[in-house]
Design a protein around this motif. Structure first.
Motif, PDB file in Angstrom:
ATOM      1  N   ALA A 468      10.854 -15.679   0.432  1.00 48.96           N
ATOM      2  CA  ALA A 468      11.423 -14.807  -0.593  1.00 48.96           C
ATOM      3  C   ALA A 468      10.588 -14.814  -1.868  1.00 48.96           C
ATOM      4  O   ALA A 468      10.609 -13.838  -2.636  1.00 48.96           O
ATOM      5  CB  ALA A 468      12.861 -15.233  -0.897  1.00 48.96           C
ATOM      6  N   LEU A 469       9.845 -15.913  -2.119  1.00 52.09           N
ATOM      7  CA  LEU A 469       8.975 -15.954  -3.293  1.00 52.09           C
ATOM      8  C   LEU A 469       7.865 -14.915  -3.219  1.00 52.09           C
ATOM      9  O   LEU A 469       7.357 -14.454  -4.254  1.00 52.09           O
ATOM     10  CB  LEU A 469       8.372 -17.352  -3.445  1.00 52.09           C
ATOM     11  N   LEU A 470       7.471 -14.557  -2.002  1.00 56.64           N
ATOM     12  CA  LEU A 470       6.418 -13.557  -1.818  1.00 56.64           C
ATOM     13  C   LEU A 470       6.978 -12.156  -1.626  1.00 56.64           C
ATOM     14  O   LEU A 470       6.225 -11.180  -1.704  1.00 56.64           O
ATOM     15  CB  LEU A 470       5.556 -13.918  -0.600  1.00 56.64           C
ATOM     16  N   ASP A 471       8.279 -12.064  -1.347  1.00 55.71           N
ATOM     17  CA  ASP A 471       8.906 -10.753  -1.162  1.00 55.71           C
ATOM     18  C   ASP A 471       9.444 -10.257  -2.502  1.00 55.71           C
ATOM     19  O   ASP A 471      10.646 -10.061  -2.692  1.00 55.71           O
ATOM     20  CB  ASP A 471      10.028 -10.861  -0.124  1.00 55.71           C
ATOM     21  N   ARG A 472       8.507 -10.077  -3.441  1.00 54.82           N
ATOM     22  CA  ARG A 472       8.852  -9.657  -4.784  1.00 54.82           C
ATOM     23  C   ARG A 472       8.154  -8.329  -5.093  1.00 54.82           C
ATOM     24  O   ARG A 472       7.114  -8.008  -4.499  1.00 54.82           O
ATOM     25  CB  ARG A 472       8.393 -10.704  -5.815  1.00 54.82           C
ATOM     26  N   PRO A 473       8.708  -7.535  -6.010  1.00 53.43           N
ATOM     27  CA  PRO A 473       8.046  -6.261  -6.351  1.00 53.43           C
ATOM     28  C   PRO A 473       6.603  -6.436  -6.816  1.00 53.43           C
ATOM     29  O   PRO A 473       5.759  -5.561  -6.569  1.00 53.43           O
ATOM     30  CB  PRO A 473       8.932  -5.698  -7.458  1.00 53.43           C
ATOM     31  N   ALA A 474       6.308  -7.565  -7.471  1.00 54.79           N
ATOM     32  CA  ALA A 474       4.940  -7.773  -7.962  1.00 54.79           C
ATOM     33  C   ALA A 474       3.941  -7.907  -6.828  1.00 54.79           C
ATOM     34  O   ALA A 474       2.743  -7.640  -7.004  1.00 54.79           O
ATOM     35  CB  ALA A 474       4.889  -9.019  -8.854  1.00 54.79           C
ATOM     36  N   PHE A 475       4.413  -8.333  -5.649  1.00 54.13           N
ATOM     37  CA  PHE A 475       3.522  -8.534  -4.514  1.00 54.13           C
ATOM     38  C   PHE A 475       3.639  -7.418  -3.482  1.00 54.13           C
ATOM     39  O   PHE A 475       3.195  -7.585  -2.341  1.00 54.13           O
ATOM     40  CB  PHE A 475       3.818  -9.882  -3.844  1.00 54.13           C
ATOM     41  N   ALA A 476       4.248  -6.322  -3.845  1.00 54.44           N
ATOM     42  CA  ALA A 476       4.380  -5.204  -2.911  1.00 54.44           C
ATOM     43  C   ALA A 476       2.994  -4.702  -2.512  1.00 54.44           C
ATOM     44  O   ALA A 476       2.145  -4.426  -3.365  1.00 54.44           O
ATOM     45  CB  ALA A 476       5.190  -4.082  -3.542  1.00 54.44           C
ATOM     46  N   GLY A 477       2.764  -4.581  -1.243  1.00 54.90           N
ATOM     47  CA  GLY A 477       1.458  -4.155  -0.747  1.00 54.90           C
ATOM     48  C   GLY A 477       0.522  -5.295  -0.438  1.00 54.90           C
ATOM     49  O   GLY A 477      -0.531  -5.072   0.167  1.00 54.90           O
ATOM     50  N   PHE A 478       0.867  -6.524  -0.836  1.00 60.08           N
ATOM     51  CA  PHE A 478       0.037  -7.684  -0.528  1.00 60.08           C
ATOM     52  C   PHE A 478       0.560  -8.380   0.732  1.00 60.08           C
ATOM     53  O   PHE A 478       1.750  -8.282   1.066  1.00 60.08           O
ATOM     54  CB  PHE A 478       0.039  -8.678  -1.691  1.00 60.08           C
ATOM     55  N   PHE A 479      -0.349  -9.118   1.398  1.00 56.07           N
ATOM     56  CA  PHE A 479      -0.022  -9.973   2.547  1.00 56.07           C
ATOM     57  C   PHE A 479       0.474  -9.180   3.755  1.00 56.07           C
ATOM     58  O   PHE A 479       0.919  -9.776   4.721  1.00 56.07           O
ATOM     59  CB  PHE A 479       1.049 -11.020   2.196  1.00 56.07           C
ATOM     60  N   ASN A 480       0.416  -7.861   3.722  1.00 55.37           N
ATOM     61  CA  ASN A 480       0.968  -7.058   4.811  1.00 55.37           C
ATOM     62  C   ASN A 480      -0.148  -6.484   5.672  1.00 55.37           C
ATOM     63  O   ASN A 480      -0.153  -5.306   6.009  1.00 55.37           O
ATOM     64  CB  ASN A 480       1.845  -5.932   4.265  1.00 55.37           C
ATOM     65  N   VAL A 481      -1.099  -7.315   5.996  1.00 55.25           N
ATOM     66  CA  VAL A 481      -2.263  -6.867   6.740  1.00 55.25           C
ATOM     67  C   VAL A 481      -1.819  -6.368   8.116  1.00 55.25           C
ATOM     68  O   VAL A 481      -1.162  -7.075   8.870  1.00 55.25           O
ATOM     69  CB  VAL A 481      -3.282  -8.005   6.902  1.00 55.25           C
ATOM     70  N   GLY A 482      -2.155  -5.122   8.432  1.00 55.91           N
ATOM     71  CA  GLY A 482      -1.832  -4.553   9.731  1.00 55.91           C
ATOM     72  C   GLY A 482      -0.504  -3.844   9.789  1.00 55.91           C
ATOM     73  O   GLY A 482      -0.196  -3.195  10.784  1.00 55.91           O
ATOM     74  N   ALA A 483       0.341  -3.972   8.753  1.00 58.31           N
ATOM     75  CA  ALA A 483       1.632  -3.293   8.773  1.00 58.31           C
ATOM     76  C   ALA A 483       1.431  -1.793   8.599  1.00 58.31           C
ATOM     77  O   ALA A 483       0.669  -1.356   7.734  1.00 58.31           O
ATOM     78  CB  ALA A 483       2.535  -3.836   7.670  1.00 58.31           C
ATOM     79  N   PRO A 484       2.128  -0.972   9.413  1.00 55.36           N
ATOM     80  CA  PRO A 484       1.882   0.469   9.338  1.00 55.36           C
ATOM     81  C   PRO A 484       2.373   1.114   8.058  1.00 55.36           C
ATOM     82  O   PRO A 484       1.887   2.166   7.671  1.00 55.36           O
ATOM     83  CB  PRO A 484       2.656   1.005  10.555  1.00 55.36           C
ATOM     84  N   ASP A 485       3.334   0.487   7.363  1.00 56.89           N
ATOM     85  CA  ASP A 485       3.882   1.103   6.159  1.00 56.89           C
ATOM     86  C   ASP A 485       3.268   0.542   4.888  1.00 56.89           C
ATOM     87  O   ASP A 485       3.787   0.740   3.802  1.00 56.89           O
ATOM     88  CB  ASP A 485       5.404   0.898   6.116  1.00 56.89           C
ATOM     89  N   ALA A 486       2.170  -0.194   5.015  1.00 54.73           N
ATOM     90  CA  ALA A 486       1.527  -0.791   3.838  1.00 54.73           C
ATOM     91  C   ALA A 486       0.487   0.166   3.290  1.00 54.73           C
ATOM     92  O   ALA A 486      -0.713  -0.075   3.339  1.00 54.73           O
ATOM     93  CB  ALA A 486       0.905  -2.137   4.189  1.00 54.73           C
TER      94      ALA A 486
END
Length: 703
Positions: A468-486
């Motif tokens: 949940a610490l990484l599931d923040r608005p500030a990190f939106a678009g980060f760490f989502n390598v390969g996700a189709p909606d990124a």
């Protein structure tokens, strides 16, 4: 042959090397530029390099004696010099006045013809002989009276050196092993190639990075002779620009320290010329290179003690230059705004939490195996939590990552992983339905996670809280390598790129998201330990530098640091205090690293740990006992009374007791109170096992 044999790794696992980007400009304090070498490249190459221990700046080093010569009191030197002078004058007077006969004139009579008698030539010959005899007496009695030592004592070595005629700065070599002439290339039958390289040096078109890079390329040719033709064609075509780094850069935009790329060293400071240091190292320059950094380094000091400017920045800069020469790969991790060099000095700059960041961070470190990815994530997420077993957390994550990858062909993004850990019905049931179509083994994994959810000791809630610490608005678009909606995500970067000579800087949002930054730092350290050891081609020296490693270390990562030495890799960990490390890890951490540095201002509690790590040594102590002399004879008593009247002190005799005692090399109190600002106490160990005792070093800072 721009990259053949110099930079390309001999593996096929990571895809293309990330190329440098042009991020938006950021205001930053510009570093002080310092170009190197400061002399001409030919003189720099021909300067001898010697080293008599780990950490010695080899460029122009002159070894010192192992032990300090016995010091004679100045008063004794003066009296001895005066006695020798008077004795010499007396002997000259006796010779000149004939009291010792004329034997000393026999050589004059034997080597001058009789026809010279009474002529001007005879007078000149006589005075020449007198000068030779006088000079011989002056030299002999000067050595006897130790006049040179007295001059150094009174005037100082610096004044004596200034009085000597200056030596020519350039020493020409015509020798067969002249590095300017590239003798190894000539010996291989490539005379025209060696001539081209020699002209590049002589005309000033080649710098130290070019020389180190091309020499590295030539070494790869010697390993694989099939690359000989490509090497020769590249040099003929581009000269000093041959075999260039993939970024096209041939130097850093600015240098904040002094470097010697021929020895792969960076100048760190000067060993204090004092009694606390071994005599052989006093006043010598101290440097770091992969030979000592390969044992990893721990540096402890409060804020403002100079850890970043005087240690981290020079070391990272040195490894960045070596990366341009195809010799190293470096990753620097620090808080956003840390002065670790300009963006132009790096190939990849990852700004976590910055929407303008060109690069993204691969949360799974490029892993394709669910168990490996789960182990790395568990170490980062809960490795610092007491009472949560990392192995069980890795198992729980693997029970989710495996089924998800089997269905989607990729690992889950951060929001997806959080939903799975929380067992959100829509996400969990959807994954189950997909597995029921023909993935029975993965379905069993998912069912096992479902049964363990909410049970006593289940690490799932702790994992969910950390994700949940990484599931923040500030990190939106980060760490989502390969996700189709990124949409709009940056290019992925993983530490699997360590097989390439890459320069990376990761900026963590320490101020706004401290807990997330520490978790990402743990993840980067775990991924580095795994990636460095897993490399099949270990010819590059891989290095990870933390500007602040507080709350980053776990038992497994400390064990991983110990394994880096055999993998041609190392880490630099800086701490404000050892209290930022769990108490159970402080002693193992000091034992895991080969290089330890205590900066000025450490506490006595931290100093105690360093003192224990550095151990004790046998030293010679002298106890002097003063005893008053009582005379029996009246004349002697009168002389003693007169001496006491003049000096104000009674006549005494000294009894000296010499013994060997075991003492700490540096005590906790000395480390806390006797290290001046701008200094540090530093011990080094090389990968070959050579050790340098703790040295008090005056740090150079910026050049």
């Amino acid at each position: 042959m721009d990259t053949d044999g110099t930079h390309d790794a001999r593996t096929t696992n990571t895809g293309p090397t990330p190329r440098p980007s042009a991020p938006p400009p950021r205001p930053a304090a510009p570093p002080q530029p310092a170009r190197a070498p400061r002399t001409g490249l030919d003189d720099w190459l021909r300067t001898p390099r010697r080293s008599d221990g780990p950490g010695v700046w080899a460029y122009g080093h002159v070894p010192r004696a192992a032990e300090e010569p016995e010091a004679t009191p100045t008063r004794q030197l003066i009296s001895g010099a005066l006695i020798a002078l008077l004795a010499g004058l007396l002997l000259w007077s006796l010779l000149w006045n004939g009291y010792l006969g004329a034997f000393w004139l026999w050589p004059l009579y034997m080597f001058t013809p009789d026809s010279w008698a009474g002529t001007h030539a005879s007078v000149v010959a006589s005075y020449v002989w007198y000068a030779l005899v006088g000079g011989a007496l002056l030299f002999g009695f000067g050595r006897l009276g130790r006049w040179p030592e007295l001059g150094r004592r009174l005037l100082g070595d610096r004044a004596i050196r200034a009085a000597r005629p200056a030596l020519p700065a350039r020493v020409e070599a015509g020798a067969a092993d002249d590095p300017v002439r590239w003798p190894a290339v000539r010996a291989a039958g490539l005379g025209d190639v060696a001539d081209r390289l020699e002209r590049e040096v002589g005309d000033g078109r080649m710098n130290d990075v070019d020389y180190a890079r091309i020499r590295r390329a030539w070494e790869s040719v010697r390993v694989d002779p099939s690359r000989l033709r490509a090497f020769a064609d590249a040099v003929r075509d581009k000269g000093a620009g041959a075999c260039v780094h993939p970024s096209g850069a041939r130097d850093l935009p600015a240098r904040a320290a002094r470097h010697d790329l021929l020895a792969r060293q960076v100048l760190l400071g000067t060993v204090e010329d004092g009694a606390r240091n071994p005599y052989a190292r006093r006043g010598t320059a101290l440097a770091l290179d992969p030979d000592v950094l390969g044992t990893s380094m721990l540096a402890v000091g409060p804020s403002g003690s100079g850890k970043t400017a005087r240690l981290v920045r020079p070391v990272v800069e040195s490894l960045a230059l070596q990366a341009l020469a195809g010799q190293a790969a470096v990753v620097a991790v620090g808080a956003a705004g840390a002065q670790l060099g300009p963006d132009e000095a790096y190939d990849v700059v990852v700004r976590v939490g910055d929407p303008a960041s060109v690069y993204d961070l691969d949360l799974y470190g490029g892993a394709t195996d669910p168990d490996e990815a789960a182990t790395l994530l568990a170490e980062a997420f809960v490795g610092d939590l007491p009472g949560v077993e990392v192995r069980r957390a890795a198992t729980a994550l693997a029970q989710l990552l495996g089924p998800f990858r089997a269905v989607h062909g990729r690992f889950p993004a951060v929001p997806e992983l959080r939903e799975l850990l929380d067992q959100v019905p829509e996400a969990f049931d959807g994954l189950r339905r997909s597995l029921e179509a023909g993935q029975p083994s993965m379905l069993r994994e998912l069912d096992a996670r479902c049964r363990q959810h909410g049970a006593h000791g289940d690490p799932g809630p702790a994992l969910a809280d950390r994700v949940a610490l990484l599931d923040r608005p500030a990190f939106a678009g980060f760490f989502n390598v390969g996700a189709p909606d990124a949409a709009g995500q940056g290019r992925p970067f993983s530490l699997r790129a360590l097989e390439h000579p890459i320069r990376v800087r990761v900026d963590l949002p320490e101020r706004a998201h401290a807990d997330a930054s520490r978790m990402l730092a743990r993840l980067l350290l775990a991924q580095f330990n795994a990636a460095a050891v897993a490399r099949t081609d270990r010819s590059l020296f891989a290095f990870l530098a933390f500007d602040d490693a507080s709350h980053t270390l776990t038992p497994e990562t400390v064990r991983g640091v110990q394994r880096l030495r055999s993998a041609h890799a190392g880490v630099l960990l800086t701490l404000r205090t050892l209290d930022d490390v769990p108490e159970a890890l402080r002693t193992p951490l000091l034992g895991a690293v080969g290089c330890r540095t205590a900066f000025s201002g450490v506490t006595t509690w931290d100093g105690k740990r360093f003192a224990e790590a550095w151990g004790t040594e046998w030293v010679e102590t002298r106890d002097v006992t003063h005893r008053t002399v009582f005379a029996d004879q009246p004349l002697t008593r009168a002389i003693h009374a007169f001496r006491k009247l003049v000096t104000g002190k009674a006549v005494t005799t000294d009894a000296v007791t010499v013994r060997q005692v075991e003492r700490e090399r540096w005590s906790a109190s000395d480390l806390a109170h006797a290290v001046p600002p701008g200094y540090a106490v530093l011990s080094l160990t090389s990968v070959r096992g050579e050790r340098a005792a703790p040295l008090l070093v005056r740090l150079a800072g910026t050049a």
